[in-house]
Write a protein that holds these residues in place. Sequence first.
Motif, PDB file in Angstrom:
ATOM      1  N   TYR A 121      -9.058   3.857   8.111  1.00 34.72           N
ATOM      2  CA  TYR A 121      -9.839   2.366   7.253  1.00 34.72           C
ATOM      3  C   TYR A 121      -9.347   1.456   8.286  1.00 34.72           C
ATOM      4  O   TYR A 121     -10.248   0.233   8.599  1.00 34.72           O
ATOM      5  CB  TYR A 121      -9.489   2.779   5.982  1.00 34.72           C
TER       6      TYR A 121
ATOM      7  N   SER B 224       0.518  -1.721   0.240  1.00 29.33           N
ATOM      8  CA  SER B 224       0.078  -0.146   0.013  1.00 29.33           C
ATOM      9  C   SER B 224       0.995   0.518   0.329  1.00 29.33           C
ATOM     10  O   SER B 224       0.524   2.421  -0.247  1.00 29.33           O
ATOM     11  CB  SER B 224      -1.341  -0.615   1.066  1.00 29.33           C
TER      12      SER B 224
ATOM     13  N   TYR C 233      -7.287   6.549   3.944  1.00 31.48           N
ATOM     14  CA  TYR C 233      -6.983   4.521   4.524  1.00 31.48           C
ATOM     15  C   TYR C 233      -6.430   4.593   5.833  1.00 31.48           C
ATOM     16  O   TYR C 233      -6.777   3.272   6.494  1.00 31.48           O
ATOM     17  CB  TYR C 233      -5.851   4.853   3.342  1.00 31.48           C
TER      18      TYR C 233
END
Length: 295
Positions: free
Chosen positions: A195, A158, A192
Amino acid sequence: MLNEHSHTISSDIKSSRLIWAVVINVALTFAQIIGGIISGSLALIADALHNLSDAISLVIALIAQKLSVKEHDAFMTFGYKRAEVIAAFTNLITLVLVGFYLIYEGLWRLSEPQVIEGWMVIIVASIALFIDVITAFLTYSVSKGSVNIRVAFLHNVSDALASLAVIIAGVLILKYEWYFVDTLLTLLIASYVLYQAYTTLPSVINILMQGAPKDIDTQDVLKTMQETLGVVNVHHLHLWQLDEHHNALEAHVVLESVDNLEKVKKELKSKLGITYSIMHSSIEFEDSHCEVEHC
Protein backbone atom coordinates in the motif's frame (compact mmCIF):
# COMPACT_ATOMS: atom_id res chain seq x y z
CA MET A 1 21.81 37.78 20.16
CA LEU A 2 23.72 34.93 21.75
CA ASN A 3 20.53 32.86 21.99
CA GLU A 4 19.40 33.61 18.45
CA HIS A 5 19.83 30.04 17.23
CA SER A 6 19.09 28.21 20.47
CA HIS A 7 15.99 26.49 19.02
CA THR A 8 17.65 25.51 15.72
CA ILE A 9 19.14 22.07 15.35
CA SER A 10 22.38 22.20 13.37
CA SER A 11 22.93 20.14 10.23
CA ASP A 12 25.65 18.10 11.99
CA ILE A 13 23.32 17.20 14.87
CA LYS A 14 20.58 16.21 12.40
CA SER A 15 23.03 14.00 10.50
CA SER A 16 24.29 12.44 13.73
CA ARG A 17 20.78 11.57 14.90
CA LEU A 18 19.85 10.14 11.52
CA ILE A 19 23.01 8.01 11.49
CA TRP A 20 22.17 6.64 14.94
CA ALA A 21 18.62 5.90 13.76
CA VAL A 22 20.02 3.99 10.76
CA VAL A 23 22.50 2.01 12.91
CA ILE A 24 19.95 0.83 15.46
CA ASN A 25 17.42 -0.02 12.72
CA VAL A 26 19.96 -2.15 10.87
CA ALA A 27 20.96 -3.86 14.14
CA LEU A 28 17.28 -4.47 14.88
CA THR A 29 16.76 -5.93 11.41
CA PHE A 30 19.45 -8.59 11.93
CA ALA A 31 18.18 -9.36 15.44
CA GLN A 32 14.63 -9.85 14.13
CA ILE A 33 15.77 -12.04 11.23
CA ILE A 34 17.77 -14.27 13.59
CA GLY A 35 14.88 -14.37 16.05
CA GLY A 36 12.44 -15.16 13.25
CA ILE A 37 14.57 -18.03 11.97
CA ILE A 38 15.07 -19.52 15.45
CA SER A 39 11.41 -19.15 16.45
CA GLY A 40 9.99 -20.01 13.04
CA SER A 41 8.01 -16.76 12.98
CA LEU A 42 7.50 -15.33 9.50
CA ALA A 43 5.87 -12.24 11.02
CA LEU A 44 9.15 -11.37 12.75
CA ILE A 45 11.02 -11.70 9.46
CA ALA A 46 8.37 -9.60 7.70
CA ASP A 47 8.72 -6.90 10.35
CA ALA A 48 12.52 -7.12 9.97
CA LEU A 49 12.32 -6.48 6.24
CA HIS A 50 9.99 -3.56 6.92
CA ASN A 51 12.54 -2.17 9.39
CA LEU A 52 15.27 -2.57 6.79
CA SER A 53 13.23 -0.58 4.28
CA ASP A 54 12.84 2.17 6.87
CA ALA A 55 16.61 2.17 7.48
CA ILE A 56 17.08 2.59 3.72
CA SER A 57 14.61 5.48 3.69
CA LEU A 58 16.62 7.13 6.48
CA VAL A 59 19.81 6.68 4.45
CA ILE A 60 18.08 8.31 1.48
CA ALA A 61 17.03 11.24 3.68
CA LEU A 62 20.60 11.56 4.97
CA ILE A 63 22.10 11.50 1.46
CA ALA A 64 19.47 13.97 0.25
CA GLN A 65 20.36 16.32 3.10
CA LYS A 66 24.03 16.23 2.05
CA LEU A 67 23.26 16.63 -1.67
CA SER A 68 20.80 19.48 -1.13
CA VAL A 69 23.65 21.86 -0.27
CA LYS A 70 25.74 20.85 -3.26
CA GLU A 71 25.86 23.48 -6.00
CA HIS A 72 24.94 22.72 -9.61
CA ASP A 73 27.80 22.24 -12.04
CA ALA A 74 28.48 21.88 -15.78
CA PHE A 75 27.22 18.27 -15.76
CA MET A 76 24.22 18.67 -13.40
CA THR A 77 22.95 22.12 -14.37
CA PHE A 78 19.75 21.69 -12.32
CA GLY A 79 21.67 20.42 -9.30
CA TYR A 80 21.58 17.07 -7.48
CA LYS A 81 18.16 17.15 -5.82
CA ARG A 82 16.67 14.53 -8.16
CA ALA A 83 19.11 11.91 -6.83
CA GLU A 84 16.66 11.55 -3.92
CA VAL A 85 13.83 10.78 -6.35
CA ILE A 86 15.89 8.13 -8.16
CA ALA A 87 16.87 6.51 -4.86
CA ALA A 88 13.24 6.61 -3.69
CA PHE A 89 12.12 4.91 -6.92
CA THR A 90 14.69 2.13 -6.41
CA ASN A 91 13.59 1.74 -2.79
CA LEU A 92 9.92 1.53 -3.78
CA ILE A 93 10.58 -1.17 -6.38
CA THR A 94 12.43 -3.14 -3.70
CA LEU A 95 9.45 -2.69 -1.37
CA VAL A 96 7.12 -4.11 -4.01
CA LEU A 97 9.33 -7.20 -4.46
CA VAL A 98 9.56 -7.69 -0.69
CA GLY A 99 5.79 -7.32 -0.33
CA PHE A 100 5.02 -9.97 -2.97
CA TYR A 101 7.66 -12.31 -1.52
CA LEU A 102 6.06 -12.05 1.94
CA ILE A 103 2.62 -12.79 0.47
CA TYR A 104 4.05 -15.87 -1.30
CA GLU A 105 5.67 -17.11 1.93
CA GLY A 106 2.52 -16.37 3.93
CA LEU A 107 0.28 -18.33 1.56
CA TRP A 108 2.79 -21.19 1.56
CA ARG A 109 2.62 -21.26 5.38
CA LEU A 110 -1.17 -21.57 5.20
CA SER A 111 -0.82 -24.86 3.31
CA GLU A 112 2.07 -26.12 5.48
CA PRO A 113 1.77 -24.66 9.02
CA GLN A 114 4.89 -24.68 11.22
CA VAL A 115 5.32 -24.71 14.99
CA ILE A 116 6.40 -21.30 16.31
CA GLU A 117 8.28 -20.52 19.53
CA GLY A 118 5.98 -17.96 21.15
CA TRP A 119 8.36 -16.71 23.84
CA MET A 120 11.10 -15.95 21.30
CA VAL A 121 8.60 -13.96 19.23
CA ILE A 122 7.51 -11.93 22.28
CA ILE A 123 11.07 -11.18 23.45
CA VAL A 124 12.40 -10.09 20.06
CA ALA A 125 9.27 -8.09 19.22
CA SER A 126 9.46 -6.33 22.61
CA ILE A 127 13.07 -5.32 21.90
CA ALA A 128 11.93 -4.15 18.43
CA LEU A 129 9.13 -2.07 19.96
CA PHE A 130 11.60 -0.37 22.34
CA ILE A 131 14.04 0.42 19.50
CA ASP A 132 11.22 1.62 17.21
CA VAL A 133 10.15 4.13 19.86
CA ILE A 134 13.75 5.40 20.21
CA THR A 135 14.11 5.71 16.42
CA ALA A 136 10.79 7.53 16.17
CA PHE A 137 12.00 9.99 18.80
CA LEU A 138 15.29 10.58 16.93
CA THR A 139 13.55 11.19 13.60
CA TYR A 140 10.79 13.34 15.12
CA SER A 141 13.39 15.60 16.77
CA VAL A 142 14.84 16.52 13.34
CA SER A 143 11.65 16.31 11.25
CA LYS A 144 10.73 20.00 11.26
CA GLY A 145 11.23 21.51 7.82
CA SER A 146 11.88 18.16 6.10
CA VAL A 147 8.99 16.22 4.59
CA ASN A 148 11.25 13.21 3.88
CA ILE A 149 12.24 12.84 7.52
CA ARG A 150 8.63 13.37 8.61
CA VAL A 151 7.65 10.44 6.38
CA ALA A 152 10.50 8.41 7.90
CA PHE A 153 9.09 9.26 11.34
CA LEU A 154 5.65 7.98 10.30
CA HIS A 155 7.32 4.78 9.04
CA ASN A 156 8.92 4.29 12.46
CA VAL A 157 5.56 4.78 14.16
CA SER A 158 4.06 2.13 11.86
CA ASP A 159 6.98 -0.16 12.77
CA ALA A 160 6.21 0.28 16.44
CA LEU A 161 2.58 -0.69 15.79
CA ALA A 162 3.71 -3.72 13.76
CA SER A 163 6.01 -4.83 16.61
CA LEU A 164 3.11 -4.46 19.05
CA ALA A 165 0.98 -6.63 16.74
CA VAL A 166 3.72 -9.30 16.66
CA ILE A 167 3.82 -9.31 20.48
CA ILE A 168 0.07 -9.90 20.53
CA ALA A 169 0.55 -12.77 18.05
CA GLY A 170 3.20 -14.31 20.33
CA VAL A 171 0.83 -14.15 23.30
CA LEU A 172 -1.99 -15.79 21.31
CA ILE A 173 0.40 -18.53 20.14
CA LEU A 174 1.51 -19.22 23.73
CA LYS A 175 -1.99 -19.20 25.19
CA TYR A 176 -4.11 -20.75 22.44
CA GLU A 177 -1.55 -22.16 19.93
CA TRP A 178 -3.11 -20.03 17.18
CA TYR A 179 -0.18 -20.38 14.78
CA PHE A 180 -2.26 -18.97 11.92
CA VAL A 181 -2.07 -15.54 13.57
CA ASP A 182 1.63 -15.33 12.60
CA THR A 183 0.75 -15.91 8.94
CA LEU A 184 -2.15 -13.45 9.14
CA LEU A 185 0.15 -10.72 10.50
CA THR A 186 2.69 -11.48 7.76
CA LEU A 187 0.02 -10.91 5.12
CA LEU A 188 -1.09 -7.69 6.85
CA ILE A 189 2.48 -6.33 6.98
CA ALA A 190 2.99 -7.27 3.33
CA SER A 191 -0.28 -5.52 2.40
CA TYR A 192 0.82 -2.40 4.26
CA VAL A 193 4.20 -2.38 2.46
CA LEU A 194 2.50 -2.73 -0.93
CA TYR A 195 0.00 0.00 0.00
CA GLN A 196 2.86 2.38 0.82
CA ALA A 197 4.48 1.64 -2.54
CA TYR A 198 1.15 1.96 -4.39
CA THR A 199 0.41 5.40 -2.92
CA THR A 200 3.95 6.82 -3.32
CA LEU A 201 5.17 5.32 -6.62
CA PRO A 202 2.91 7.34 -9.00
CA SER A 203 4.22 10.70 -7.72
CA VAL A 204 7.85 9.52 -8.01
CA ILE A 205 7.29 8.25 -11.56
CA ASN A 206 5.57 11.52 -12.44
CA ILE A 207 8.70 13.48 -11.45
CA LEU A 208 11.03 11.13 -13.34
CA MET A 209 8.81 11.34 -16.44
CA GLN A 210 8.81 15.16 -16.17
CA GLY A 211 5.05 15.23 -15.70
CA ALA A 212 3.20 18.35 -14.59
CA PRO A 213 2.70 18.72 -10.81
CA LYS A 214 -0.51 17.00 -9.71
CA ASP A 215 -1.76 20.08 -7.86
CA ILE A 216 -1.37 22.42 -10.86
CA ASP A 217 -3.77 22.55 -13.82
CA THR A 218 -1.78 23.22 -17.00
CA GLN A 219 -4.77 24.80 -18.73
CA ASP A 220 -5.28 27.10 -15.76
CA VAL A 221 -1.63 28.23 -15.99
CA LEU A 222 -2.05 28.84 -19.71
CA LYS A 223 -5.18 30.91 -19.12
CA THR A 224 -3.50 32.98 -16.40
CA MET A 225 -0.57 33.78 -18.66
CA GLN A 226 -2.77 34.67 -21.64
CA GLU A 227 -4.90 37.01 -19.53
CA THR A 228 -1.85 39.08 -18.58
CA LEU A 229 -1.96 42.60 -20.01
CA GLY A 230 0.19 42.87 -23.14
CA VAL A 231 0.10 39.13 -23.97
CA VAL A 232 -1.51 38.06 -27.27
CA ASN A 233 -0.93 34.33 -27.09
CA VAL A 234 1.04 31.60 -25.26
CA HIS A 235 2.22 28.39 -26.90
CA HIS A 236 4.84 25.65 -26.49
CA LEU A 237 4.00 25.54 -22.78
CA HIS A 238 5.88 22.88 -20.79
CA LEU A 239 5.39 22.37 -17.05
CA TRP A 240 7.31 19.86 -14.93
CA GLN A 241 8.86 19.17 -11.52
CA LEU A 242 12.59 19.51 -10.94
CA ASP A 243 12.14 17.55 -7.71
CA GLU A 244 9.54 17.08 -4.98
CA HIS A 245 9.49 20.76 -4.01
CA HIS A 246 10.48 22.75 -7.11
CA ASN A 247 8.31 23.36 -10.19
CA ALA A 248 9.57 24.61 -13.55
CA LEU A 249 8.01 26.08 -16.68
CA GLU A 250 9.04 27.07 -20.17
CA ALA A 251 6.86 28.75 -22.79
CA HIS A 252 6.72 31.00 -25.86
CA VAL A 253 4.81 34.25 -25.24
CA VAL A 254 3.55 36.43 -28.09
CA LEU A 255 3.45 40.13 -27.15
CA GLU A 256 1.41 43.03 -28.51
CA SER A 257 4.64 45.01 -28.51
CA VAL A 258 8.19 44.14 -27.49
CA ASP A 259 8.43 47.63 -25.98
CA ASN A 260 6.65 46.27 -22.90
CA LEU A 261 8.75 43.10 -22.71
CA GLU A 262 10.38 43.68 -19.31
CA LYS A 263 7.13 44.79 -17.70
CA VAL A 264 5.21 41.77 -19.03
CA LYS A 265 8.01 39.39 -18.05
CA LYS A 266 8.04 40.70 -14.48
CA GLU A 267 4.26 40.37 -14.26
CA LEU A 268 4.27 36.82 -15.64
CA LYS A 269 7.01 35.59 -13.30
CA SER A 270 5.25 37.21 -10.34
CA LYS A 271 1.96 35.44 -11.18
CA LEU A 272 3.68 32.10 -11.73
CA GLY A 273 5.55 32.35 -8.44
CA ILE A 274 2.70 33.59 -6.24
CA THR A 275 -0.18 31.59 -7.74
CA TYR A 276 1.51 28.30 -8.69
CA SER A 277 4.84 28.28 -6.76
CA ILE A 278 6.71 28.10 -10.08
CA MET A 279 9.99 29.79 -9.19
CA HIS A 280 11.97 28.54 -12.22
CA SER A 281 10.57 29.75 -15.54
CA SER A 282 12.16 30.17 -18.97
CA ILE A 283 10.09 32.36 -21.28
CA GLU A 284 10.84 33.17 -24.93
CA PHE A 285 9.08 36.30 -26.19
CA GLU A 286 7.81 36.93 -29.73
CA ASP A 287 6.48 40.08 -31.40
CA SER A 288 3.01 39.67 -32.85
CA HIS A 289 3.69 42.30 -35.53
CA CYS A 290 6.75 40.76 -37.15
CA GLU A 291 6.61 38.30 -40.07
CA VAL A 292 6.56 34.62 -39.18
CA GLU A 293 9.77 33.84 -41.08
CA HIS A 294 11.63 36.51 -39.09
CA CYS A 295 10.28 35.53 -35.63
